[in-house]
Design a protein around this motif. Structure first.
Motif, mmCIF file in Angstrom:
data_model
loop_
_atom_site.group_PDB
_atom_site.id
_atom_site.type_symbol
_atom_site.label_atom_id
_atom_site.label_comp_id
_atom_site.label_asym_id
_atom_site.label_seq_id
_atom_site.Cartn_x
_atom_site.Cartn_y
_atom_site.Cartn_z
ATOM 1 N N MET A 1 0.959 -1.301 -0.202
ATOM 2 C CA MET A 1 0.023 -0.016 -0.111
ATOM 3 C C MET A 1 0.876 1.300 0.102
ATOM 4 O O MET A 1 0.626 2.548 -0.716
ATOM 5 C CB MET A 1 -0.867 -0.089 1.434
ATOM 6 N N TYR A 2 2.056 1.276 0.733
ATOM 7 C CA TYR A 2 2.888 2.383 0.837
ATOM 8 C C TYR A 2 3.276 2.637 -0.714
ATOM 9 O O TYR A 2 3.565 3.747 -1.084
ATOM 10 C CB TYR A 2 3.992 1.956 1.852
ATOM 11 N N ALA A 3 3.761 1.625 -1.484
ATOM 12 C CA ALA A 3 4.126 1.783 -2.647
ATOM 13 C C ALA A 3 3.130 2.499 -3.557
ATOM 14 O O ALA A 3 3.447 3.273 -4.443
ATOM 15 C CB ALA A 3 4.683 0.514 -3.450
ATOM 16 N N LEU A 4 2.010 2.045 -3.390
ATOM 17 C CA LEU A 4 0.652 2.726 -4.090
ATOM 18 C C LEU A 4 0.689 4.236 -3.922
ATOM 19 O O LEU A 4 0.458 5.059 -4.626
ATOM 20 C CB LEU A 4 -0.666 2.070 -3.750
ATOM 21 N N ILE A 5 0.765 4.506 -2.576
ATOM 22 C CA ILE A 5 0.757 5.983 -2.155
ATOM 23 C C ILE A 5 1.844 6.597 -2.931
ATOM 24 O O ILE A 5 1.774 7.996 -3.302
ATOM 25 C CB ILE A 5 0.622 5.929 -0.840
ATOM 26 N N GLN A 6 2.987 6.117 -2.812
ATOM 27 C CA GLN A 6 4.060 6.681 -3.662
ATOM 28 C C GLN A 6 4.023 6.947 -4.862
ATOM 29 O O GLN A 6 4.419 8.172 -5.750
ATOM 30 C CB GLN A 6 5.331 5.980 -3.031
ATOM 31 N N PHE A 7 3.264 5.861 -5.623
ATOM 32 C CA PHE A 7 3.082 5.910 -6.890
ATOM 33 C C PHE A 7 2.127 7.365 -7.302
ATOM 34 O O PHE A 7 2.141 7.934 -7.977
ATOM 35 C CB PHE A 7 2.548 4.691 -7.586
ATOM 36 N N TYR A 8 1.083 7.402 -6.498
ATOM 37 C CA TYR A 8 -0.013 8.309 -6.607
ATOM 38 C C TYR A 8 0.571 9.746 -6.263
ATOM 39 O O TYR A 8 0.405 10.774 -7.136
ATOM 40 C CB TYR A 8 -1.142 8.316 -5.535
ATOM 41 N N ILE A 9 1.659 9.859 -5.461
ATOM 42 C CA ILE A 9 2.316 11.272 -5.109
ATOM 43 C C ILE A 9 3.027 11.505 -6.555
ATOM 44 O O ILE A 9 3.103 12.657 -7.095
ATOM 45 C CB ILE A 9 3.393 11.047 -3.979
ATOM 46 N N GLN A 10 4.031 10.710 -7.021
ATOM 47 C CA GLN A 10 4.514 10.894 -8.143
ATOM 48 C C GLN A 10 3.657 11.247 -9.489
ATOM 49 O O GLN A 10 3.923 12.219 -10.132
ATOM 50 C CB GLN A 10 5.410 9.728 -8.818
ATOM 51 N N LEU A 11 2.553 10.524 -9.550
ATOM 52 C CA LEU A 11 1.635 10.733 -10.531
ATOM 53 C C LEU A 11 1.152 12.166 -10.441
ATOM 54 O O LEU A 11 0.683 13.010 -11.415
ATOM 55 C CB LEU A 11 0.386 9.721 -10.774
ATOM 56 N N ASN A 12 0.451 12.606 -9.193
ATOM 57 C CA ASN A 12 -0.008 13.806 -9.123
ATOM 58 C C ASN A 12 0.898 14.893 -9.199
ATOM 59 O O ASN A 12 0.374 16.203 -9.427
ATOM 60 C CB ASN A 12 -0.470 13.769 -7.442
ATOM 61 N N ALA A 13 2.174 14.583 -9.109
ATOM 62 C CA ALA A 13 3.219 15.753 -9.149
ATOM 63 C C ALA A 13 3.379 16.174 -10.477
ATOM 64 O O ALA A 13 3.805 17.262 -10.927
ATOM 65 C CB ALA A 13 4.616 15.171 -8.680
ATOM 66 N N THR A 14 2.816 15.570 -11.554
ATOM 67 C CA THR A 14 3.146 15.781 -12.877
ATOM 68 C C THR A 14 2.135 16.394 -13.497
ATOM 69 O O THR A 14 0.654 15.851 -13.676
ATOM 70 C CB THR A 14 3.451 14.680 -13.752
ATOM 71 N N PRO A 15 2.198 17.774 -13.916
ATOM 72 C CA PRO A 15 1.151 18.650 -14.412
ATOM 73 C C PRO A 15 0.322 18.205 -15.495
ATOM 74 O O PRO A 15 -0.908 18.256 -15.929
ATOM 75 C CB PRO A 15 1.568 19.960 -14.688
ATOM 76 N N GLN A 16 1.019 17.462 -16.532
ATOM 77 C CA GLN A 16 0.559 16.798 -17.835
ATOM 78 C C GLN A 16 -0.378 15.755 -17.419
ATOM 79 O O GLN A 16 -1.436 15.377 -18.466
ATOM 80 C CB GLN A 16 1.737 16.364 -18.670
ATOM 81 N N LEU A 17 -0.359 14.968 -16.589
ATOM 82 C CA LEU A 17 -1.080 13.844 -16.068
ATOM 83 C C LEU A 17 -2.468 14.154 -15.307
ATOM 84 O O LEU A 17 -3.352 13.647 -15.361
ATOM 85 C CB LEU A 17 -0.604 12.809 -15.417
ATOM 86 N N SER A 18 -2.451 15.378 -14.721
ATOM 87 C CA SER A 18 -3.395 15.858 -13.863
ATOM 88 C C SER A 18 -4.930 15.910 -14.511
ATOM 89 O O SER A 18 -6.099 15.564 -13.829
ATOM 90 C CB SER A 18 -3.231 16.933 -12.792
ATOM 91 N N PRO A 19 -5.070 16.387 -15.935
ATOM 92 C CA PRO A 19 -6.504 16.377 -16.479
ATOM 93 C C PRO A 19 -6.721 15.086 -16.624
ATOM 94 O O PRO A 19 -7.893 14.900 -16.877
ATOM 95 C CB PRO A 19 -5.915 17.138 -17.885
ATOM 96 N N HIS A 20 -6.115 14.093 -16.810
ATOM 97 C CA HIS A 20 -6.379 12.723 -16.982
ATOM 98 C C HIS A 20 -6.837 12.030 -15.902
ATOM 99 O O HIS A 20 -7.365 10.807 -15.750
ATOM 100 C CB HIS A 20 -5.274 11.826 -17.697
ATOM 101 N N GLN A 21 -6.916 12.643 -14.715
ATOM 102 C CA GLN A 21 -7.361 11.983 -13.460
ATOM 103 C C GLN A 21 -6.608 10.588 -13.037
ATOM 104 O O GLN A 21 -7.319 9.461 -13.137
ATOM 105 C CB GLN A 21 -8.940 11.756 -13.373
ATOM 106 N N PRO A 22 -5.318 10.322 -12.892
ATOM 107 C CA PRO A 22 -4.681 9.394 -12.535
ATOM 108 C C PRO A 22 -5.176 8.558 -11.401
ATOM 109 O O PRO A 22 -5.287 7.422 -11.450
ATOM 110 C CB PRO A 22 -3.160 9.558 -12.668
ATOM 111 N N PHE A 23 -5.485 9.344 -10.376
ATOM 112 C CA PHE A 23 -5.659 8.715 -9.197
ATOM 113 C C PHE A 23 -7.030 7.982 -9.156
ATOM 114 O O PHE A 23 -7.176 6.738 -8.792
ATOM 115 C CB PHE A 23 -5.913 9.833 -7.963
ATOM 116 N N LEU A 24 -8.276 8.364 -9.862
ATOM 117 C CA LEU A 24 -9.318 7.912 -10.022
ATOM 118 C C LEU A 24 -9.204 6.794 -11.097
ATOM 119 O O LEU A 24 -9.649 5.446 -10.767
ATOM 120 C CB LEU A 24 -10.441 8.867 -10.931
ATOM 121 N N LYS A 25 -8.243 6.635 -11.924
ATOM 122 C CA LYS A 25 -8.169 5.341 -12.724
ATOM 123 C C LYS A 25 -7.356 4.256 -11.805
ATOM 124 O O LYS A 25 -7.895 3.206 -11.828
ATOM 125 C CB LYS A 25 -7.166 5.701 -13.987
#
Length: 174
Positions: free
Chosen positions: A1-25
């Motif tokens: 679960m820790y790795a998943l949270i770290q993955f989310y933090i990395q995804l959320n930090a990129t402005p190119q991916l935020s319109p695609h809602q990576p957390f929801l996916k």
């Protein structure tokens, strides 16, 4: 679960991916796996011989409890998750009006894949890959026997077999 949270933090930090809602996916996929796993654990505990929470009776047999109820629950869960996936993975960005690639001067998308997508389907099926895979499997089965017997990874199992046979001989066959 820790790795998943770290993955989310990395995804959320990129402005190119935020319109695609990576957390929801990620959440839509992980919830399916997470709930299916815990459901199977709960049903195994409930039907275990030591706890006796759910027992077979005249209405429900053991296979009904062990297989039927989880399958029924899974059907209902997947119906709910289908709506979550429709929300998490919308089709609209891939419609011809929202896509800039392959447009002509009038804004119409160029069709690819032949009439009714038959060429695309034929390319996806690709029977030649199936024939090549079958051939490789047959070759591995019949020709690769020599290499498998000489493979050092199976040497440990051969040594265990020989040691067990030697112990049987030393013990007098029993």
């Amino acid at each position: 679960m820790y790795a998943l949270i770290q993955f989310y933090i990395q995804l959320n930090a990129t402005p190119q991916l935020s319109p695609h809602q990576p957390f929801l996916k990620v959440l839509a996929i992980k919830l399916v796996i997470f709930l299916s796993f815990w459901q199977s654990i709960a049903i195994s505990v409930a039907t275990s011989e030591t706890i006796h929470i759910v027992e077979p009776n005249s209405v429900l047999a053991y296979p009904d409890i062990k297989v039927g109820i989880p399958s029924l629950l899974l059907c209902f869960e997947m119906a709910c998750f289908a709506f979550l996936h429709l929300w998490a993975f919308p089709y609209k960005p891939y419609t011809p009006r929202n896509s800039n690639r392959g447009m002509d001067f009038h804004g119409h998308a160029k069709k690819q894949g032949g009439p009714m997508g038959i060429l695309a389907l034929w390319d996806a099926i690709n029977l030649w890959d199936v024939v090549k895979g079958f051939g490789r499997g047959i070759r591995w089965l019949f020709v690769g026997v020599k290499k498998r017997e000489r493979d050092h990874s199976s040497a440990g199992r051969q040594h265990q077999r020989e040691t067990k046979e030697q112990r049987l001989v030393d013990d007098g066959g029993g």
